[in-house]
Design a protein around this motif. Structure first.
Motif, PDB file in Angstrom:
ATOM      1  N   SER A 105     -27.318   3.835  -0.683  1.00 34.11           N
ATOM      2  CA  SER A 105     -26.833   5.183  -0.997  1.00 34.11           C
ATOM      3  C   SER A 105     -26.708   6.015   0.272  1.00 34.11           C
ATOM      4  O   SER A 105     -25.738   6.774   0.441  1.00 34.11           O
ATOM      5  N   PHE A 106     -27.646   5.874   1.192  1.00 36.03           N
ATOM      6  CA  PHE A 106     -27.557   6.597   2.464  1.00 36.03           C
ATOM      7  C   PHE A 106     -26.285   6.196   3.212  1.00 36.03           C
ATOM      8  O   PHE A 106     -25.582   7.049   3.775  1.00 36.03           O
ATOM      9  N   GLU A 107     -26.016   4.888   3.228  1.00 33.55           N
ATOM     10  CA  GLU A 107     -24.823   4.410   3.928  1.00 33.55           C
ATOM     11  C   GLU A 107     -23.554   4.982   3.324  1.00 33.55           C
ATOM     12  O   GLU A 107     -22.551   5.171   4.020  1.00 33.55           O
ATOM     13  N   ALA A 108     -23.622   5.286   2.024  1.00 33.69           N
ATOM     14  CA  ALA A 108     -22.462   5.882   1.348  1.00 33.69           C
ATOM     15  C   ALA A 108     -22.453   7.399   1.451  1.00 33.69           C
ATOM     16  O   ALA A 108     -21.600   8.058   0.847  1.00 33.69           O
ATOM     17  N   GLY A 109     -23.431   7.958   2.198  1.00 34.10           N
ATOM     18  CA  GLY A 109     -23.467   9.398   2.392  1.00 34.10           C
ATOM     19  C   GLY A 109     -24.104  10.170   1.251  1.00 34.10           C
ATOM     20  O   GLY A 109     -23.862  11.378   1.117  1.00 34.10           O
ATOM     21  N   LYS A 110     -24.914   9.505   0.428  1.00 31.22           N
ATOM     22  CA  LYS A 110     -25.551  10.163  -0.712  1.00 31.22           C
ATOM     23  C   LYS A 110     -27.071  10.048  -0.619  1.00 31.22           C
ATOM     24  O   LYS A 110     -27.603   9.033  -0.192  1.00 31.22           O
TER      25      LYS A 110
END
Length: 783
Positions: A560-565
């Motif tokens: 999720s972090f990698e997706a900006g969330k």
């Protein structure tokens, strides 16, 4: 304080004489000081005082003493390095008389109220001759059977001399991050006795005439997993005592020892007089309550009961714990813990305006405890987890009993009631090593955010802390991320709902979620996961929250972090959810795991179906109550769908509430013949739907709205109520649990007015337990 018991005689022999058994000596049983305290003649105590002190001098000296104690606490906080002391304020400084009665207590952890007093009295009785008490000495103890609530709470006590006499004592007690034991952080939930607990050190002389003994200090530090932290905090405690002692010595030089002693004596006498006057405005009677715990140790799933009864006679209180289960596992406290819990709740309710000058209040309270029980354990009972479990249970229990008592008082005294505290200190203690191999123990005490119970007149306070630690604070998330290898996803308010609902709702708590960060993982050593609520709402309110700890392995948070969330909902995070016990083992938390834990919504006051509909609408509009809960919990029908146009439909709400009350009565068991009080009988309100009325020459319990006669004041008003009982899990979705947990069979009993269906009181009880007779007033001469 020696007990005797007659041993059985062999058949055909003469009966054996009574033989002494265990004494209340702080060794095999908790310490109860004898009166008068048997101080050896080799120790001289300063006792002289002038007959009178002019008003100006009195106030100057009184405030000087109070400010010296406050500066003591501020010094301790500034010098400590552990967050639990530096940020949370889990400590307490005190000034005590020469024979260790409390003169001033600080605004910090209030259940340390008697810990220092008991420990110093034990020192005077048992250490005065060998190794002795001299100027510049300091004693250290973390022994729960002497005086401290549990082993991490370590006392450092210093005598203040005038000439060759002990004038007074200064002392502090603070919570150390780790003092040994089988679990990091020293809350040993797996302990079955003291030998799996951290070491308990009876008072020993650490500072000998101004010189710290390194051999003794190293012995104490050797027990800890984080000795550097403990070393710095121990030195902070010593330094803070020195500051306070020097200030008092200067005060003695300026005003004279006999003048300062006269002020101290008057402070004690004034506190006693104040509480005596307030007790005189409460009718004589007996009040009782019980609370349950689940699981006594890791792997256990049983429920256990604590009970407390307060009897008020004249201007004195008599407190006992009869009905409490026998000691077992790690959910015990000693005599010192029980007394500290009760006194913290009593002073917060009845004498908070005395600003810590509580020693006189304590003179009016007398304890008669059954030894060998969960709340008055004998050696070698395990007690180390009490700081997160049992102490809070007993404080909440005491707050409930005291609230019942104050409700029967004159109105000015009745409004002092503050309601029950959380039944546990919801928290997480974790540990491991950082990326560079440095060991850490993370004591997350964010539940200092807390929440306060509703009162008879108003809603509780959202995020209002805890009454038993007024100066306690929670950490900022950024502070925790700086201290420990973890990253926080969110920390936010818990939604309102059935938990904490009432005519006046309880304050809201919070929840937070985090992941390991910058480390390969960690271990969750201590956590709280309940399967049923422990605290009933007062006068018909709903129970408080059920505290939860949740853990998922193999989560998708990093993706999720990698997706900006940044994930904001634990239920939407993927992963394998771990099975959690109430008091489970240490849980391994890998780098890809995520956890969430909750604080609690505090309890409300009064039947939720009597809450003003407009206040329900305001809560919904503010986002503190989900719209669906308005009708489900409060029977309030809303109009509008947004935050600006939501309002209560009064007519529809009246219809809905009548239907809900009728359904209650239809499902309840009726009490039989129902009588109502005469129309001209004046009601003395006890809060919610319970009142007293006098007619036909006697006093009776009656319901307020329906005026149903529930029974004489010497009897159990519950006998005159309609009774609705069901599993607590069926009360509302907020209390749901599964079949394998202890809470599945716990019951919720509602005592209803047989005329209106409104709740008068509620009770949580184990399946098979009898209803509790919780209020009995002494008959008056007129009745």
């Amino acid at each position: 304080m020696t007990e005797t018991v007659s041993a059985p005689a062999p058949e055909g022999s003469e009966p054996l004489a009574e033989t002494p058994t265990v004494v209340w000596d702080g060794i095999a049983r908790g310490y109860v000081p004898a009166e008068p305290l048997p101080v050896p003649a080799s120790v001289r105590l300063h006792t002289t005082a002038v007959d009178d002190v002019d008003p100006v001098t009195f106030e100057v000296v009184r405030y000087s003493l109070m400010n010296i104690n406050l500066e003591h606490g501020q010094t301790l906080q500034r010098l400590s390095v552990s967050p639990v002391t530096m940020i949370t304020r889990d400590f307490q400084p005190s000034i005590l008389t020469a024979d260790a009665d409390v003169v001033f207590l600080g605004p910090y952890l209030q259940y340390f109220s008697n810990a220092q007093s008991l420990t110093i009295k034990w020192i005077l009785e048992n250490r005065a001759e060998d190794p002795g008490i001299a100027p510049g000495d300091m004693y250290v103890s973390n022994d729960p059977f002497v005086g401290t609530p549990h082993q991490p709470d370590t006392i450092v006590a210093a005598p203040v001399f005038i000439g060759d006499e002990i004038f007074c004592w200064v002392s502090n007690v603070l919570h150390h991050s780790d003092v040994g034991g089988s679990v990091m952080g020293s809350f040993c939930v797996d302990a079955t006795d003291m030998f799996l607990d951290p070491p308990a050190f009876p008072p020993f002389k650490l500072v000998d005439q101004g010189r710290i003994r390194p051999d003794i200090e190293q012995m104490f530090l050797r027990q800890s997993r984080v000795p550097r932290n403990v070393h710095m905090d121990l030195r902070a405690a010593i330094s803070a005592n020195l500051v306070a002692a020097e200030k008092i010595t200067a005060l003695l030089k300026r005003y004279g020892a006999d003048t300062v002693k006269a002020v101290m004596n008057r402070v004690l006498d004034s506190g006693e007089k104040t509480v005596a006057e307030r007790l005189a405005r409460i009718p004589d009677g007996t009040w009782s309550h019980r609370m349950y715990a689940e699981a006594a140790h890791t792997g256990d799933n049983a429920t256990y009961v604590y009970r407390m009864t307060v009897r008020k006679e004249g201007e004195h209180l008599y407190v006992d714990n009869r009905g409490t289960d026998s000691q077992t596992g790690s959910i015990n406290v000693t005599y010192a813990g029980f007394v500290g819990a009760f006194l913290s709740a009593l002073t917060a309710s009845l004498a908070s305006d005395l600003a810590g000058a509580y020693g006189g209040v304590y003179r009016r309270v007398h304890f008669d405890l059954v030894p060998g029980t969960l709340s008055c354990a004998d050696f070698p009972a395990a007690v180390s987890p009490s700081g997160i479990y049992t102490m809070e249970t007993l404080i909440s229990l005491a707050g409930t009993v005291i609230g019942q008592m104050l409700a029967c008082a004159e109105p000015e005294i009745a409004r002092l009631a503050i309601g029950p505290a959380h039944p546990a200190f919801y928290a997480m203690i974790s540990g491991g090593t950082t990326a560079d191999g440095t060991p850490f123990i993370a004591t997350n005490a964010n539940n200092m955010i807390g929440s306060l119970a509703a009162s008879p007149a108003e809603d509780g306070v959202d995020f209002g802390g805890h009454f038993w630690i007024p100066e306690g604070t929670a950490s900022n998330v950024e502070e925790l991320e700086l201290l420990w290898p973890m990253l926080y996803l969110y920390r936010r308010a818990m939604p309102g709902g059935a938990d904490g609902a009432g005519r006046h709702r309880g304050g809201r708590g919070f929840l937070e979620a985090a992941i390991p960060w910058g480390a390969p993982g960690l271990a969750a050593a201590v956590y709280v996961d309940e399967s049923f609520p422990k605290v009933v709402g007062a006068r018909g309110a709903n129970p408080g929250s059920v505290g939860h700890f949740r853990l998922k392995h193999g989560s998708d948070v990093h993706r999720s972090f990698e997706a900006g969330k940044i994930p904001q909902d634990f239920d939407t995070i993927s992963g394998t959810q771990a099975a959690i016990e109430a008091k489970g083992p240490a849980l391994m938390v890998a780098e890809d795991a995520v956890w969430e834990w909750t604080g609690a919504n505090a309890t409300g006051f009064g039947d939720p179906l009597t809450r003003e509909p407009e206040r329900v609408a305001v809560d919904v509009a503010a986002g503190s109550l989900p719209a669906e809960a308005a009708e489900r919990v409060y029977g309030v029908v809303l109009t509008g769908t947004g935050t600006t146009d939501v309002a209560a439909d009064s007519a529809a709400t009246d219809v809905r509430r009548r239907d809900l009350l009728a359904a209650r009565l239809a499902a309840a068991s009726a009490p039989g013949l129902v009588r109502t009080a005469p129309a001209d009988a004046r009601l003395h309100l006890l809060g919610g739907e319970l009142a007293l009325a006098e007619f036909n020459g006697a006093r009776h319990f009656v319901s307020v709205t329906g005026r149903a006669v529930l029974g004489p004041v010497t009897g159990n008003y519950k006998d005159g109520c309609a009774v609705l009982e069901r599993p607590v899990r069926d009360l509302a979705p907020e209390y749901a649990t599964h079949k394998a947990r202890a809470g599945y069979t716990v019951r919720h009993r509602e005592y209803l007015c047989p005329v209106t269906g409104l709740r008068i009181e509620t009770e949580i009880l184990r399946d098979g337990d009898e209803p509790l007779h919780d209020i009995a007033l002494a008959p008056t001469k007129e009745s």
